[in-house]
Design a protein around this motif. Structure first.
Motif, short mmCIF file in Angstrom:
data_model
loop_
_atom_site.label_atom_id
_atom_site.label_comp_id
_atom_site.label_asym_id
_atom_site.label_seq_id
_atom_site.Cartn_x
_atom_site.Cartn_y
_atom_site.Cartn_z
N LEU A 242 3.29 -6.54 11.26
CA LEU A 242 3.19 -6.40 9.80
C LEU A 242 2.58 -5.05 9.41
CD1 LEU A 242 2.09 -9.88 8.43
CD2 LEU A 242 4.10 -8.58 7.72
N GLN A 243 1.66 -4.57 10.24
CA GLN A 243 1.01 -3.29 9.95
C GLN A 243 2.05 -2.16 9.92
OE1 GLN A 243 0.14 -0.34 11.88
NE2 GLN A 243 -1.17 0.43 10.24
N LYS A 244 3.10 -2.31 10.73
CA LYS A 244 4.15 -1.28 10.80
C LYS A 244 5.26 -1.51 9.76
CE LYS A 244 3.67 -0.29 15.78
NZ LYS A 244 2.83 -1.39 16.28
N SER A 245 5.19 -2.63 9.04
CA SER A 245 6.27 -2.99 8.11
C SER A 245 6.14 -2.22 6.80
CB SER A 245 6.23 -4.50 7.82
OG SER A 245 5.14 -4.79 6.94
N ASN A 246 7.14 -2.40 5.92
CA ASN A 246 7.14 -1.72 4.62
C ASN A 246 6.40 -2.50 3.53
OD1 ASN A 246 8.71 0.37 5.62
ND2 ASN A 246 10.60 -0.78 5.29
N ILE A 247 5.86 -3.67 3.87
CA ILE A 247 5.12 -4.48 2.89
C ILE A 247 3.83 -3.76 2.50
CG2 ILE A 247 3.77 -6.62 2.69
CD1 ILE A 247 6.53 -7.42 2.40
N LEU A 249 1.07 -5.10 0.53
CA LEU A 249 -0.15 -5.93 0.52
C LEU A 249 0.00 -7.12 1.46
CD1 LEU A 249 0.01 -5.70 -3.20
CD2 LEU A 249 -2.29 -5.83 -2.35
N ILE A 250 -1.07 -7.45 2.16
CA ILE A 250 -1.06 -8.64 3.02
C ILE A 250 -2.19 -9.56 2.55
CG2 ILE A 250 -1.32 -9.51 5.37
CD1 ILE A 250 -0.13 -6.75 6.27
N SER A 251 -1.82 -10.80 2.24
CA SER A 251 -2.75 -11.77 1.67
C SER A 251 -3.16 -12.77 2.74
CB SER A 251 -2.05 -12.49 0.51
OG SER A 251 -2.76 -13.62 0.11
N LEU A 252 -4.48 -12.91 2.96
CA LEU A 252 -4.95 -13.81 4.01
C LEU A 252 -6.12 -14.66 3.54
CD1 LEU A 252 -7.06 -11.79 6.56
CD2 LEU A 252 -6.01 -10.68 4.61
N GLU A 253 -6.42 -15.67 4.36
CA GLU A 253 -7.42 -16.69 4.00
C GLU A 253 -8.74 -16.39 4.69
OE1 GLU A 253 -7.70 -21.39 5.15
OE2 GLU A 253 -5.91 -20.72 4.09
N CYS A 254 -9.83 -16.30 3.92
CA CYS A 254 -11.14 -15.97 4.53
C CYS A 254 -12.26 -16.95 4.18
CB CYS A 254 -11.57 -14.56 4.12
SG CYS A 254 -10.46 -13.28 4.74
N GLN A 255 -12.33 -17.44 2.95
CA GLN A 255 -13.46 -18.28 2.53
C GLN A 255 -13.42 -19.65 3.23
OE1 GLN A 255 -16.69 -18.55 1.50
NE2 GLN A 255 -16.20 -17.60 -0.47
N LYS A 270 -3.11 -0.96 5.34
CA LYS A 270 -2.47 -1.80 4.33
C LYS A 270 -3.49 -2.19 3.27
CE LYS A 270 1.69 -2.39 6.15
NZ LYS A 270 2.84 -1.75 5.51
N LYS A 271 -2.98 -2.55 2.08
CA LYS A 271 -3.84 -3.18 1.09
C LYS A 271 -3.98 -4.65 1.49
CE LYS A 271 -2.29 -0.02 -2.48
NZ LYS A 271 -1.28 0.21 -3.51
N VAL A 272 -5.20 -5.18 1.34
CA VAL A 272 -5.46 -6.54 1.84
C VAL A 272 -5.96 -7.42 0.70
CG1 VAL A 272 -6.66 -7.93 3.55
CG2 VAL A 272 -6.07 -5.56 4.09
N ASP A 302 -10.88 -0.48 3.55
CA ASP A 302 -11.47 0.45 2.58
C ASP A 302 -11.50 -0.19 1.20
OD1 ASP A 302 -11.65 2.25 4.64
OD2 ASP A 302 -9.76 3.26 4.15
N ALA A 303 -12.52 0.13 0.42
CA ALA A 303 -12.71 -0.48 -0.89
C ALA A 303 -11.49 -0.31 -1.80
CB ALA A 303 -13.95 0.09 -1.57
#
Length: 342
Positions: A242-247, A249-255, A270-272, A302-303
């Motif tokens: 995914l890091q090499k893809s054209n997308i 933003l990548i949305s993931l679960e953390c809480q 990527k934007k996360v 990064d912020a």
């Protein structure tokens, strides 16, 4: 000036009780015909108001006009029979009665474009619109025609690309593809799943996102999570590709998740969209708890690339709890913004 740490939701928000039964997935509509159209538009206004009051920066429709994040899109396609249903296992977790693919799938007309156009008239904020991803679509069907998950996924990707281009044309700023299946079928994701996703975003100039979560807080998902051990490392299998893809933003679960935060390092650049709100509990996070997750994430992203978000959709929650969680997200982000601006 660009907003620092722009907030958004991952997907659905609860519907008003006069539109559909609360706290229920696949809940049938309580209105019909013209009343249903008007009711959906009223629900869009209300969900937008909730997001505005909570300080959400990138707003969405909260999926108010659809019964389900996957099947409502599929209902509008040719080649799928909703009468001839079959039972299949969804994401290797639970059985569901699903429609059957009986011919070549095609999109005869736009699905969500009118709804998106209406939402665009209600706000000047950036709009995010969610579509089901190709792999999650095929995992929510019985395929009696193609006999190949990959072939069906490529046809869905072409259809999604048509829809996405029309959504972009009416003013949608971010198009998100929901791919919870990416956390399950790792070999397929790397063989053709990401490639079909890139087909779905081909030619788009707006921002694109992929949302990969561990699911709603329903029993089947919670039971599955309990089998995953002390660390959930599913993202490790798919993030390098995914890091090499054209997308964008990548949305993931953390809480309240057992995902090791350092896995975000695998998508550096990527934007996360960091899930800082747990949708599998009625407990409303404190702003400080939200802030804590964001501080941890900032070690690996990064912020200017961190987009605070919810873990997943909130359709199964009560409106009161969902509002409380939205407010906590907005307040928690404010804490971190102040820290970053010092």
């Amino acid at each position: 000036m660009k907003t620092l740490l722009p907030t958004s939701t991952a997907g659905s928000l609860p519907k008003p009780s006069w539109l559909a039964k609360p706290e229920t997935l696949w809940s049938p509509w309580k209105l019909q015909d013209e009343e249903l159209i008007e009711g959906k538009q009223d629900a869009l206004r209300l969900t937008l108001d909730d997001q505005d009051r909570a300080g959400i920066d990138i707003v969405s429709d909260g999926e108010q006009t659809r019964q389900h994040f996957v099947t409502t899109f599929i209902e509008h396609l040719s080649g799928v029979d909703f009468e001839n249903r079959q039972t299949v296992k969804i994401r290797n977790r639970y059985n569901a009665s699903v429609p059957s693919v009986v011919g070549t799938v095609t999109r005869e007309k736009p699905v969500f474009v009118e709804d998106a156009k209406f939402l665009r008239t209600l706000t000047k904020k950036p709009i995010k619109w969610a579509l089901p991803g190709p792999m999650t679509m095929i995992d929510t069907l019985y395929d009696g025609h193609y006999k190949s998950r990959e072939k069906l996924a490529w046809d869905f990707a072409k259809i999604l690309n048509q829809e996405a281009k029309e959504l972009e044309a009416v003013g949608v700023d971010v198009i998100q593809f929901d791919e919870p299946a990416f956390n399950v079928f790792f070999d397929e994701v790397n063989d053709w799943g990401i490639a079909t996703l890139e087909k779905a975003i081909e030619g788009l100039k707006c921002e694109t996102a992929v949302h990969i979560c561990y699911g709603y807080g329903i029993k089947a998902n919670i039971d599955w999570k309990n089998t995953l051990g002390q660390e959930w490392r599913q993202y490790e299998e798919i993030f390098p590709r995914l890091q090499k893809s054209n997308i964008d933003l990548i949305s993931l679960e953390c809480q309240n998740s057992r995902v090791p935060m350092d896995l975000i390092e695998l998508i550096r650049g990527k934007k996360v969209m960091v899930g800082a709100i747990d949708v599998a509990t009625n407990t409303i996070e404190t702003p400080e708890k939200v802030a804590d997750i964001l501080r941890k994430a900032l070690q690996f992203v990064d912020a200017d690339k961190l987009y605070p978000c919810t873990n997943c959709g909130m359709a199964p929650l009560s409106r009161e709890v969902a509002r409380g969680k939205l407010n906590a997200l907005g307040a928690g982000v404010e804490i971190v913004r102040k820290e970053l601006s010092v």
